[in-house]
Design an enzyme around this catalytic site. Sequence first.
Site, PDB file in Angstrom:
ATOM      1  N   TRP A  17      -1.222   2.629  -7.073  1.00  0.00           N
ATOM      2  CA  TRP A  17      -0.284   1.689  -6.452  1.00  0.00           C
ATOM      3  C   TRP A  17       0.453   0.942  -7.562  1.00  0.00           C
ATOM      4  O   TRP A  17      -0.167   0.472  -8.516  1.00  0.00           O
ATOM      5  CB  TRP A  17      -1.061   0.700  -5.588  1.00  0.00           C
ATOM      6  CG  TRP A  17      -0.207  -0.021  -4.598  1.00  0.00           C
ATOM      7  CD1 TRP A  17       0.338  -1.260  -4.748  1.00  0.00           C
ATOM      8  CD2 TRP A  17       0.192   0.456  -3.311  1.00  0.00           C
ATOM      9  NE1 TRP A  17       1.070  -1.585  -3.628  1.00  0.00           N
ATOM     10  CE2 TRP A  17       0.988  -0.556  -2.734  1.00  0.00           C
ATOM     11  CE3 TRP A  17      -0.037   1.644  -2.601  1.00  0.00           C
ATOM     12  CZ2 TRP A  17       1.556  -0.416  -1.469  1.00  0.00           C
ATOM     13  CZ3 TRP A  17       0.520   1.774  -1.344  1.00  0.00           C
ATOM     14  CH2 TRP A  17       1.308   0.760  -0.786  1.00  0.00           C
ATOM     15  N   HIS A  47      -8.777   0.269  -5.608  1.00  0.00           N
ATOM     16  CA  HIS A  47      -7.968   0.997  -4.624  1.00  0.00           C
ATOM     17  C   HIS A  47      -7.310   2.220  -5.259  1.00  0.00           C
ATOM     18  O   HIS A  47      -6.242   2.653  -4.853  1.00  0.00           O
ATOM     19  CB  HIS A  47      -6.943   0.055  -3.993  1.00  0.00           C
ATOM     20  CG  HIS A  47      -7.607  -1.112  -3.329  1.00  0.00           C
ATOM     21  ND1 HIS A  47      -7.970  -1.097  -2.004  1.00  0.00           N
ATOM     22  CD2 HIS A  47      -8.045  -2.287  -3.838  1.00  0.00           C
ATOM     23  CE1 HIS A  47      -8.577  -2.240  -1.717  1.00  0.00           C
ATOM     24  NE2 HIS A  47      -8.631  -2.981  -2.819  1.00  0.00           N
ATOM     25  N   HIS A  51     -10.949   5.911  -1.612  1.00  0.00           N
ATOM     26  CA  HIS A  51     -11.661   4.631  -1.585  1.00  0.00           C
ATOM     27  C   HIS A  51     -11.640   4.038  -0.180  1.00  0.00           C
ATOM     28  O   HIS A  51     -10.886   4.490   0.687  1.00  0.00           O
ATOM     29  CB  HIS A  51     -11.000   3.652  -2.560  1.00  0.00           C
ATOM     30  CG  HIS A  51      -9.656   3.193  -2.103  1.00  0.00           C
ATOM     31  ND1 HIS A  51      -8.501   3.919  -2.297  1.00  0.00           N
ATOM     32  CD2 HIS A  51      -9.270   2.076  -1.413  1.00  0.00           C
ATOM     33  CE1 HIS A  51      -7.471   3.269  -1.774  1.00  0.00           C
ATOM     34  NE2 HIS A  51      -7.905   2.165  -1.223  1.00  0.00           N
ATOM     35  N   ASP A  53     -11.389   0.266   2.091  1.00  0.00           N
ATOM     36  CA  ASP A  53     -10.956  -1.128   2.059  1.00  0.00           C
ATOM     37  C   ASP A  53     -11.989  -1.989   2.779  1.00  0.00           C
ATOM     38  O   ASP A  53     -12.475  -1.611   3.842  1.00  0.00           O
ATOM     39  CB  ASP A  53      -9.619  -1.297   2.803  1.00  0.00           C
ATOM     40  CG  ASP A  53      -8.426  -0.832   1.977  1.00  0.00           C
ATOM     41  OD1 ASP A  53      -8.596  -0.446   0.811  1.00  0.00           O
ATOM     42  OD2 ASP A  53      -7.311  -0.860   2.541  1.00  0.00           O
ATOM     43  N   HIS A  57     -10.266  -7.670   1.706  1.00  0.00           N
ATOM     44  CA  HIS A  57      -9.052  -7.225   1.004  1.00  0.00           C
ATOM     45  C   HIS A  57      -7.826  -8.009   1.489  1.00  0.00           C
ATOM     46  O   HIS A  57      -6.954  -8.372   0.705  1.00  0.00           O
ATOM     47  CB  HIS A  57      -8.884  -5.725   1.255  1.00  0.00           C
ATOM     48  CG  HIS A  57      -7.761  -5.059   0.532  1.00  0.00           C
ATOM     49  ND1 HIS A  57      -7.324  -5.417  -0.712  1.00  0.00           N
ATOM     50  CD2 HIS A  57      -6.969  -4.013   0.915  1.00  0.00           C
ATOM     51  CE1 HIS A  57      -6.321  -4.643  -1.080  1.00  0.00           C
ATOM     52  NE2 HIS A  57      -6.080  -3.788  -0.112  1.00  0.00           N
ATOM     53  N   HIS A 161      -3.016  -3.002   8.288  1.00  0.00           N
ATOM     54  CA  HIS A 161      -4.320  -3.406   7.743  1.00  0.00           C
ATOM     55  C   HIS A 161      -4.944  -4.508   8.608  1.00  0.00           C
ATOM     56  O   HIS A 161      -6.139  -4.486   8.911  1.00  0.00           O
ATOM     57  CB  HIS A 161      -4.169  -3.939   6.319  1.00  0.00           C
ATOM     58  CG  HIS A 161      -4.158  -2.886   5.258  1.00  0.00           C
ATOM     59  ND1 HIS A 161      -2.999  -2.348   4.766  1.00  0.00           N
ATOM     60  CD2 HIS A 161      -5.171  -2.277   4.580  1.00  0.00           C
ATOM     61  CE1 HIS A 161      -3.292  -1.464   3.823  1.00  0.00           C
ATOM     62  NE2 HIS A 161      -4.596  -1.395   3.693  1.00  0.00           N
ATOM     63  N   GLU A 173      -8.886   5.461   2.362  1.00  0.00           N
ATOM     64  CA  GLU A 173      -7.552   5.825   1.870  1.00  0.00           C
ATOM     65  C   GLU A 173      -7.689   6.805   0.703  1.00  0.00           C
ATOM     66  O   GLU A 173      -8.716   6.857   0.034  1.00  0.00           O
ATOM     67  CB  GLU A 173      -6.805   4.566   1.434  1.00  0.00           C
ATOM     68  CG  GLU A 173      -6.553   3.621   2.601  1.00  0.00           C
ATOM     69  CD  GLU A 173      -6.036   2.246   2.212  1.00  0.00           C
ATOM     70  OE1 GLU A 173      -5.333   1.637   3.034  1.00  0.00           O
ATOM     71  OE2 GLU A 173      -6.355   1.768   1.097  1.00  0.00           O
TER      72      GLU A 173
HETATM   73 ZN   LIG Z   1      -7.134   0.251  -0.353  1.00  0.00          ZN
END
Ligand SMILES: [Zn+2]
Length: 217
Positions: A17, A47, A51, A53, A57, A161, A173
Amino acid sequence: MHIIDISVTLRDGLAAWPGEDYWRLDKTLRIAEGGAANVSRITMGLHCGTHVDAPWHFGLSDQTAESLPLDRFITPARVVDCTGVAQAITRADLAGRIDGTAAVLLKTANSGTLESLASFNRQFVHLDPSAATYLVESGIHTVGVDYLSVEGFFAEGAPVHRILLAARVAIIEGLDLSAVEPGDYTLVAAPLKIAGGDGAPCRAVLIGQTASGRVGL
Ligand SMILES: [Zn+2]
């Protein structure tokens, strides 16, 4: 028993990301350099790669990675073909296709692109809020996606989310479903037990039908 690896490989060049930590492996000791053993250490964002969440988060509860319920990650699961969706998966794309399962893994055109080491794609296929709401209404307890977020890159306020994590739906994810046929499997994707983790890496596999037609395990 037929085991299908649906994790991406943690290695140099893996897309992360934008602005977040990526994967790095450094040597601590090497036999070739006189060390008693080969020993390494890693630096990575929580992340990065395949992985999960945790609700913390996005601040929806204090729950962090070490206390996530494992029955969300070791569970029967259905791989749903969404490869025809160009950008956002909606309620209509899922309606009538997730009955009778508790976990849904969404196979899209994203699958394989992380593993291929392609650069980060801001246009990745993702869920829109109507799909997230439909998953909650359907009693789904785990959703998995094949890029680095359930949410679109340009979404503001992280509504997907929030809808999922507020309903205690587990989020996985960074899967790679490119080698998986749509259908029902057993998912094993336990997150690392990281105290205070807003997420945690996991090794995700599907266990499928054996040649005899019985589900393995
Ligand atoms: Zn994530």
